[in-house]
Scaffold this active site. Structure first.
Site, PDB file in Angstrom:
ATOM      1  N   HIS A  28       0.840  -1.207   0.000  1.00  0.00           N
ATOM      2  CA  HIS A  28       0.000   0.000   0.000  1.00  0.00           C
ATOM      3  C   HIS A  28       0.875   1.257   0.000  1.00  0.00           C
ATOM      4  O   HIS A  28       0.623   2.197  -0.764  1.00  0.00           O
ATOM      5  CB  HIS A  28      -0.909  -0.036   1.228  1.00  0.00           C
ATOM      6  CG  HIS A  28      -1.577   1.264   1.548  1.00  0.00           C
ATOM      7  ND1 HIS A  28      -2.452   1.892   0.690  1.00  0.00           N
ATOM      8  CD2 HIS A  28      -1.483   2.082   2.646  1.00  0.00           C
ATOM      9  CE1 HIS A  28      -2.881   3.029   1.249  1.00  0.00           C
ATOM     10  NE2 HIS A  28      -2.306   3.160   2.426  1.00  0.00           N
ATOM     11  N   HIS A  83       3.342   7.534   5.528  1.00  0.00           N
ATOM     12  CA  HIS A  83       2.125   8.220   5.966  1.00  0.00           C
ATOM     13  C   HIS A  83       1.327   7.473   7.027  1.00  0.00           C
ATOM     14  O   HIS A  83       0.538   8.075   7.750  1.00  0.00           O
ATOM     15  CB  HIS A  83       1.228   8.591   4.766  1.00  0.00           C
ATOM     16  CG  HIS A  83       0.437   7.460   4.194  1.00  0.00           C
ATOM     17  ND1 HIS A  83       0.910   6.638   3.201  1.00  0.00           N
ATOM     18  CD2 HIS A  83      -0.807   6.999   4.474  1.00  0.00           C
ATOM     19  CE1 HIS A  83      -0.008   5.739   2.894  1.00  0.00           C
ATOM     20  NE2 HIS A  83      -1.060   5.932   3.658  1.00  0.00           N
ATOM     21  N   ASP A  84       1.529   6.166   7.160  1.00  0.00           N
ATOM     22  CA  ASP A  84       0.793   5.409   8.183  1.00  0.00           C
ATOM     23  C   ASP A  84       1.690   4.967   9.337  1.00  0.00           C
ATOM     24  O   ASP A  84       1.241   4.241  10.221  1.00  0.00           O
ATOM     25  CB  ASP A  84       0.148   4.157   7.552  1.00  0.00           C
ATOM     26  CG  ASP A  84      -1.080   4.504   6.711  1.00  0.00           C
ATOM     27  OD1 ASP A  84      -1.804   5.452   7.078  1.00  0.00           O
ATOM     28  OD2 ASP A  84      -1.310   3.829   5.681  1.00  0.00           O
ATOM     29  N   GLU A 127       0.520   6.361  12.793  1.00  0.00           N
ATOM     30  CA  GLU A 127      -0.831   5.882  13.129  1.00  0.00           C
ATOM     31  C   GLU A 127      -0.841   4.374  13.430  1.00  0.00           C
ATOM     32  O   GLU A 127      -1.575   3.917  14.296  1.00  0.00           O
ATOM     33  CB  GLU A 127      -1.756   6.176  11.945  1.00  0.00           C
ATOM     34  CG  GLU A 127      -3.192   6.425  12.327  1.00  0.00           C
ATOM     35  CD  GLU A 127      -3.968   6.973  11.129  1.00  0.00           C
ATOM     36  OE1 GLU A 127      -3.701   8.118  10.726  1.00  0.00           O
ATOM     37  OE2 GLU A 127      -4.814   6.251  10.599  1.00  0.00           O
ATOM     38  N   ASP A 128      -0.037   3.612  12.719  1.00  0.00           N
ATOM     39  CA  ASP A 128      -0.187   2.150  12.763  1.00  0.00           C
ATOM     40  C   ASP A 128       0.998   1.385  13.347  1.00  0.00           C
ATOM     41  O   ASP A 128       0.969   0.147  13.362  1.00  0.00           O
ATOM     42  CB  ASP A 128      -0.432   1.615  11.344  1.00  0.00           C
ATOM     43  CG  ASP A 128      -1.773   2.069  10.785  1.00  0.00           C
ATOM     44  OD1 ASP A 128      -2.638   2.481  11.576  1.00  0.00           O
ATOM     45  OD2 ASP A 128      -1.945   2.035   9.560  1.00  0.00           O
ATOM     46  N   ASP A 157      -3.716   8.156  -1.225  1.00  0.00           N
ATOM     47  CA  ASP A 157      -4.038   7.156  -0.195  1.00  0.00           C
ATOM     48  C   ASP A 157      -5.433   6.582  -0.433  1.00  0.00           C
ATOM     49  O   ASP A 157      -5.638   5.356  -0.433  1.00  0.00           O
ATOM     50  CB  ASP A 157      -3.956   7.838   1.182  1.00  0.00           C
ATOM     51  CG  ASP A 157      -4.140   6.870   2.334  1.00  0.00           C
ATOM     52  OD1 ASP A 157      -3.807   5.687   2.198  1.00  0.00           O
ATOM     53  OD2 ASP A 157      -4.611   7.324   3.399  1.00  0.00           O
TER      54      ASP A 157
HETATM   55 ZN    ZN Z   1      -2.726   4.645   3.936  1.00  0.00          ZN
END
Ligand code: ZN
Length: 208
Positions: A67, A93-94, A97-98, A154
């Site tokens: 991704h 970008h994640d 967050e992840d 995204d």
């Molecule tokens: Zn994403």
């Protein structure tokens, strides 16, 4: 050139996944300096390590790094300018967050500009999901140009995934609801990159 690098680094990312199978290693990479290509290579390596144990929700269970590479490649292929900060932020970008990475980690490793873009597209995970989704719609028009293009890329990748490898427990209603929400977020991001918007529109039409 950037496309070549993304493809080359994808191979490296796969090797990293194989080498690190089962291990979540926060490697102390030196702060990226020199060319933007070096920075992008480091971002791919860092993201592959941080997301090593994660897979996409879809039935195919693709490695999560796919991704991140797709989002960066979408931006590279639809932009006339080479923007290594944007492509590095796309790969990262994640990551806050992840994974257990912090914005401070991103700033220390990749500099304030990449950290600024990543922060713009990072949700506050302390909030309930419904509020986070509403915030994305509200915030979209206030993002920088780079943040808005990253949002579109995204969402395009996520819609393509719904078509190619939908999560097994998602009903048709849930898929349609996701498409509607993605369209609302992207409505606030338009007007910067028509080729990227066309990719989004195609993905949304196929996902409906
Ligand atoms: Zn994403």
């Amino acid at each position: 050139m950037l496309q070549f690098l993304v493809e080359t680094c994808l191979c490296e990312a796969v090797r990293s996944l194989e080498n690190l199978r089962g291990k979540q290693t926060l490697t102390a990479l030196p702060r990226a300096n020199g060319s933007g290509l070096h920075q992008l290579a480091k971002a791919l390596d860092y993201a592959a390590r941080q997301h090593v144990a994660q897979r996409r929700k879809g039935a195919l269970g693709e490695p999560y790094i796919n991704h991140l590479c797709e989002v960066a490649a979408l931006l590279a292929e639809t932009s006339d300018q080479e923007d290594a900060d944007l492509l590095s932020a796309a790969v990262l970008h994640d990551v806050v967050e992840d994974t257990d990475a912090t914005m401070e980690d991103v700033r220390a490793l990749f500099g304030p500009e990449v950290a600024r873009i990543v922060a713009e597209v990072t949700d506050d995970t302390s909030l309930p999901r419904s509020i986070r989704k509403a915030r994305q719609i509200e915030k979209a028009p206030t993002l920088s140009q780079q943040g808005r293009m990253l949002k579109i890329a995204d969402k395009t990748s996520n819609l393509r995934a719904i078509v190619a490898s939908p999560p097994e427990d998602w009903s048709d209603d849930r898929k349609r609801e996701y498409v509607r929400w993605a369209e609302e977020v992207v409505a606030g991001c338009r007007g910067l990159n028509h080729r990227l918007e066309a990719e989004f529109d195609t993905a949304a039409a196929e996902a409906k």
